[in-house]
Design an enzyme around this catalytic site. Sequence first.
Site, short mmCIF file in Angstrom:
data_model
loop_
_atom_site.label_atom_id
_atom_site.label_comp_id
_atom_site.label_asym_id
_atom_site.label_seq_id
_atom_site.Cartn_x
_atom_site.Cartn_y
_atom_site.Cartn_z
N SER A 171 0.61 -1.44 0.00
CA SER A 171 0.30 -0.07 0.03
C SER A 171 0.41 1.64 0.10
O SER A 171 0.52 2.26 -0.54
CB SER A 171 -1.36 -0.02 1.73
N LYS A 244 0.17 5.02 6.59
CA LYS A 244 -0.15 5.36 6.33
C LYS A 244 0.61 6.72 5.94
O LYS A 244 2.00 7.13 6.35
CB LYS A 244 -1.42 5.92 5.87
#
Length: 363
Positions: A171, A244
Amino acid sequence: MADGDGAVRADGDEADGDRGGHVGGNEHRDADAGSSRGALPERESFLAWRGPAHVRAKHAGRHRRRPIDEHEAVRELARRVPVHPETLPMTTTAEAAIVADQLLGEVGGGETRAVPAFASDSAAGEVKKPRRRSSFVSFLREVAIIAVIAIVVAVLVKTFLIRPYYIPSASMESTLVVNDRIIVNLLQPSVVPIARGDVVVFTDPGGWLPTQPSPEKSVVQTIVDGGLEAVGLKPSDDNNSLIKRIIGMPGDHVVCCNAYGQLVINDVAISEPYAELAGNSAASGMEFDVSVPADSLWVMGDNRYNSEDSRYHQDGPHSGFVPLNHVVGRAVLINWPFERFGVLGNYPEVFAQVPSREPALAT
């Protein structure tokens, strides 16, 4: 020349005769000393020995005996009596005298005996020697102390300063790839504030990660892994952490996308060099328009078309936002593999023109 008290001074002719008497006496003393070399001195005057008793008596009134310290007494004793020096650990003149008295009464005929240094030792008839500790035992003790200190320091560092993690998914490509090992600074945001562009590790706010059973391990492997994780040599296998990049801070208004496919933060479009768009022109495949509440963050993965981030959890417990108290720390370094070693940047130039906004008051 005579003084008033009749004493004779050593000057002029009268002094010559007296000087001659001294010469003759010295010859006599040397002869006697030579003939008696090796003989034991008298008991009461060993420490001031200067020759046989009759020679000392003859010159007692004319010569002052030079005092002998304990070291000289020991050397003289060792020279005249065959005793091993290591058996004479004397520290005072009094102890030298005691040993001399014992030798005068016990040693003779070239016989060698061990002389005790203290009265308590004389009953045993031998000299006690200090025990030497094994150097190997001392080495092991030092190694054990160093190991304990190292473990304590490692646990403190892992608990309060930094912690290792590994990357299990794609990701965050191409900033982070699968199986990268990273170092996370635990002082952010508790001590050092975080900012837009920071890559952060946080715990699942609720429903972001599927429930996964813990892998089965043997007792030995569980103990070893627990020890390595405690000192920071192995990343944790908790399966409850995500990583993230921060896009929106509290109060920010984040919109995707403008006519050029860019994100817009507080009415300022940004260009993102770190984003992986997989051949697409838009910064996101999903449109959104959000305002970040107080004490929360809006986060997105760098691999925009392969990241389930804030965009995909807007119907979750926190509407896709990550509470600040879920943030573990900021990822600052890739430490493995070695060819990817490097600092993780937060690209401050991307967000330099974005103004800050106060978060809206809850109603």
